[in-house]
Design a protein around this motif. Structure first.
Motif, PDB file in Angstrom:
ATOM      1  N   PRO A 267      -4.813 -20.596   3.202  1.00 48.81           N
ATOM      2  CA  PRO A 267      -3.848 -20.506   2.095  1.00 48.81           C
ATOM      3  C   PRO A 267      -4.471 -19.816   0.877  1.00 48.81           C
ATOM      4  O   PRO A 267      -5.637 -20.053   0.552  1.00 48.81           O
ATOM      5  N   HIS A 268      -3.673 -18.999   0.244  1.00 46.00           N
ATOM      6  CA  HIS A 268      -4.118 -18.230  -0.927  1.00 46.00           C
ATOM      7  C   HIS A 268      -4.742 -19.133  -1.999  1.00 46.00           C
ATOM      8  O   HIS A 268      -5.798 -18.824  -2.560  1.00 46.00           O
ATOM      9  N   GLY A 269      -4.109 -20.298  -2.250  1.00 46.26           N
ATOM     10  CA  GLY A 269      -4.626 -21.214  -3.280  1.00 46.26           C
ATOM     11  C   GLY A 269      -6.003 -21.747  -2.930  1.00 46.26           C
ATOM     12  O   GLY A 269      -6.878 -21.878  -3.800  1.00 46.26           O
TER      13      GLY A 269
ATOM     14  N   GLY B  21      -8.257 -20.221  -1.113  1.00 49.13           N
ATOM     15  CA  GLY B  21      -9.191 -19.113  -1.324  1.00 49.13           C
ATOM     16  C   GLY B  21      -9.545 -18.960  -2.800  1.00 49.13           C
ATOM     17  O   GLY B  21     -10.711 -18.746  -3.166  1.00 49.13           O
ATOM     18  N   LEU B  22      -8.544 -19.121  -3.643  1.00 48.85           N
ATOM     19  CA  LEU B  22      -8.791 -18.997  -5.093  1.00 48.85           C
ATOM     20  C   LEU B  22      -9.684 -20.115  -5.600  1.00 48.85           C
ATOM     21  O   LEU B  22     -10.479 -19.919  -6.531  1.00 48.85           O
ATOM     22  N   ALA B  23      -9.561 -21.317  -5.011  1.00 50.64           N
ATOM     23  CA  ALA B  23     -10.396 -22.445  -5.440  1.00 50.64           C
ATOM     24  C   ALA B  23     -11.867 -22.131  -5.203  1.00 50.64           C
ATOM     25  O   ALA B  23     -12.740 -22.590  -5.929  1.00 50.64           O
TER      26      ALA B  23
ATOM     27  N   THR C  59      -3.414 -24.807  -7.666  1.00 44.73           N
ATOM     28  CA  THR C  59      -4.592 -23.950  -7.879  1.00 44.73           C
ATOM     29  C   THR C  59      -4.167 -22.513  -8.156  1.00 44.73           C
ATOM     30  O   THR C  59      -4.712 -21.830  -9.030  1.00 44.73           O
ATOM     31  N   ASP C  60      -3.167 -22.066  -7.428  1.00 48.77           N
ATOM     32  CA  ASP C  60      -2.671 -20.697  -7.627  1.00 48.77           C
ATOM     33  C   ASP C  60      -2.010 -20.565  -9.012  1.00 48.77           C
ATOM     34  O   ASP C  60      -2.226 -19.583  -9.725  1.00 48.77           O
ATOM     35  N   ILE C  61      -1.228 -21.577  -9.383  1.00 52.57           N
ATOM     36  CA  ILE C  61      -0.569 -21.539 -10.706  1.00 52.57           C
ATOM     37  C   ILE C  61      -1.637 -21.411 -11.801  1.00 52.57           C
ATOM     38  O   ILE C  61      -1.544 -20.563 -12.701  1.00 52.57           O
TER      39      ILE C  61
ATOM     40  N   SER D 258     -10.290 -11.707  -9.266  1.00 50.45           N
ATOM     41  CA  SER D 258     -10.415 -12.853  -8.352  1.00 50.45           C
ATOM     42  C   SER D 258      -9.325 -12.805  -7.295  1.00 50.45           C
ATOM     43  O   SER D 258      -9.555 -13.155  -6.132  1.00 50.45           O
ATOM     44  N   HIS D 259      -8.135 -12.417  -7.707  1.00 46.04           N
ATOM     45  CA  HIS D 259      -7.037 -12.330  -6.741  1.00 46.04           C
ATOM     46  C   HIS D 259      -7.325 -11.282  -5.663  1.00 46.04           C
ATOM     47  O   HIS D 259      -7.043 -11.490  -4.490  1.00 46.04           O
ATOM     48  N   GLN D 260      -7.874 -10.154  -6.097  1.00 48.90           N
ATOM     49  CA  GLN D 260      -8.157  -9.102  -5.098  1.00 48.90           C
ATOM     50  C   GLN D 260      -9.206  -9.600  -4.099  1.00 48.90           C
ATOM     51  O   GLN D 260      -9.090  -9.364  -2.891  1.00 48.90           O
TER      52      GLN D 260
ATOM     53  N   ALA E 184      -4.663 -20.343 -11.493  1.00 57.58           N
ATOM     54  CA  ALA E 184      -5.349 -19.046 -11.394  1.00 57.58           C
ATOM     55  C   ALA E 184      -4.522 -17.942 -12.059  1.00 57.58           C
ATOM     56  O   ALA E 184      -5.073 -17.052 -12.713  1.00 57.58           O
ATOM     57  N   HIS E 185      -3.194 -18.020 -11.925  1.00 54.67           N
ATOM     58  CA  HIS E 185      -2.355 -16.994 -12.561  1.00 54.67           C
ATOM     59  C   HIS E 185      -2.480 -17.060 -14.075  1.00 54.67           C
ATOM     60  O   HIS E 185      -2.448 -16.026 -14.759  1.00 54.67           O
ATOM     61  N   ILE E 186      -2.615 -18.267 -14.592  1.00 59.77           N
ATOM     62  CA  ILE E 186      -2.789 -18.383 -16.050  1.00 59.77           C
ATOM     63  C   ILE E 186      -4.190 -17.905 -16.432  1.00 59.77           C
ATOM     64  O   ILE E 186      -4.383 -17.185 -17.413  1.00 59.77           O
TER      65      ILE E 186
HETATM   66 ZN    ZN Z   1      -2.019 -16.091  -6.832  1.00 55.37          ZN
END
Ligand code: ZN
Ligand code: NZQ
Length: 392
Positions: free
Chosen positions: A281-283, A285-287, A194-196, A267-269, A198-200
């Motif tokens: 976990p950060h991932g 949260g991003l989901a 999910t984090d990968i 979104s990251h902030q 999100a970075h893209i």
């Molecule tokens: Zn990230």
């Protein structure tokens, strides 16, 4: 496409058993004493730390170790690491772990070359001018810290999680063995994927119009990561899937895919507030945050969100109502996240709706006018509205 200047000083060594390269790589940097930084024990239990130490011994590199990095890494251990570096005359950091370990290593490297408080770099009071060389032995595909120009640390006392961007953050080498993440629980693999993605996506939803080449690179990488994630959460021992995720993690966050584009990072902030307050976990949260962020902003550049839907999730294009296509893409992304076991609402994450105003107010302001986000600048009221969309 915007002008850019791009330099990655990181050497990548990829494949089974590459942790045996740790000693020779540190030696090549001219270092003589390494601080091995690691996490809560997975790298000890798997025997990885032992193999890394043997490699350093074989290359004649002295070493000391600092374990105990927690996910969402804290300032407290960074201070400890800085003291250890000074006391022991360490001249290189070797981070053995995921993003939290590598970021702790980076912060120790900067802090030990600075007379003041290392947190000055994270709260914007000072900029690092020197650092120690950092090498990474990556144990999970996720944060991309193994070659990113970023480092994220949480100040424990205030629950303030802040990122620092500087070219000094780029590790000098990254040893990428796709077998190492096979011991991760599927949930953690899913958080990483999910984090990968999100970075893209932070790079994909750009304001630039003519960026076809990097659009296609981003889309190809997203397709491969989505496919590999589905496989790896079911079978963590699938080597080929782990290969796609590990290299995907690296190129997703070192700008290989996205030079010359405006990028967002709002979104990251917002997510950093969630993982700081609830220690999730950060991932994960991003989901929760990313689909809500997409829903909130899609109408400002509906064709780009529709393009994402068509090219990444294979949605049919509705030329009369592109907003319907855009929405289907967001729903497809959410369905993918659910499939791999991610939460997609604040409640599933364990967040409390009553915290929303404080979360919004505390989110880092990244623009001089006090807003957050490079493509779609947000006020705290916008952030609150996005969090409310995620509160279903
Ligand atoms: Zn990230
Ligand atoms: O501590 P141990 O016991 O090693 O367990 C870890 C940890 O509990 C475990 N783990 C790692 N490799 C393993 C393993 N367990 C079994 N087998 C393995 N091979 O996984 C857990 C999570 O580790 P962590 O390092 O926290 O995960 P991740 O790589 O996702 O890093 C997350 C951190 O990176 C930051 C995040 O905000 C978060 O603090 N980010 C850093 C970025 C950067 N520096 O460029 C960018 C990102 O956007 C992100 O913000």
């Amino acid at each position: 496409m915007k002008n850019f200047s791009y330099h990655i000083p990181t050497r990548f060594v990829f494949g089974r058993g590459v942790e045996a390269e740790a000693g020779p790589q540190v030696r090549e940097l001219g270092a003589t004493k390494a601080l091995i930084v690691y996490g809560g024990g997975s790298a000890v239990r798997s025997g990885l730390i032992g193999r890394v130490e043997a490699s350093l011994d074989g290359a004649g590199v002295a070493h000391v170790a600092l374990g105990g990095v927690k996910p969402n890494p804290r300032d407290v251990l960074v201070y400890e690491g800085i003291e250890l570096v000074r006391r022991e005359g360490v001249d290189c950091i070797l981070a053995v772990g995921g993003g939290s370990v590598i970021d702790t290593g980076k912060a120790i490297a900067h802090g030990s070359c600075y007379d003041g408080d290392f947190w000055d770099f994270f709260c914007g009071k000072a900029k690092p001018e020197r650092t120690l060389p950092v090498g990474a032995v990556l144990t999970m595909a996720a944060a991309g810290s193994e070659s990113s120009n970023s480092c994220v640390i949480t100040q424990e006392a205030t629950k303030t999680k802040r990122g620092l961007r500087t070219e000094l953050n780029r590790p000098r080498f990254a040893l990428l063995n796709p077998e190492l993440p096979m011991t991760l629980p599927p949930y953690q693999i899913a958080c990483g994927a999910t984090d990968i993605l999100a970075h893209i996506m932070e790079r994909y939803f750009t304001g630039e119009a003519d960026v076809d080449l990097t659009d296609r690179l981003c889309e190809g990488a997203m397709l491969a990561v989505i496919r590999a994630a589905r496989v790896a959460v079911k079978d963590p021992h699938d080597y080929d899937a782990q290969c796609q995720l590990m290299w995907g993690s690296t190129i997703a966050h070192n700008d290989t895919l996205a030079v010359g584009r405006t990028q967002d990072w709002g979104s990251h902030q917002i997510e950093h507030e969630l993982s700081a307050l609830y220690d999730v976990p950060h991932g994960a949260g991003l989901a929760v945050v990313f689909p809500a962020w997409m829903r909130y902003h899609m109408e400002k550049n509906v064709m780009r969100f529709a393009q994402f839907a068509v090219r990444v999730y294979g949605c049919g294009m509705d030329f009369e109502h592109p907003e319907k296509t855009a929405l289907r893409g967001i729903e497809a992304h959410e369905a993918f996240l659910r499939d791999i076991g991610m939460p997609v609402t604040l409640r599933e994450l364990g967040a409390r709706p009553e915290d929303i105003p404080a979360l919004a107010a505390h989110t880092k302001k990244t623009n001089p006018d006090g807003t957050t986000g490079g493509v779609f600048p947000m006020t705290p009221a916008d952030i609150e509205a996005i969090l409310r969309l995620a509160d279903r």
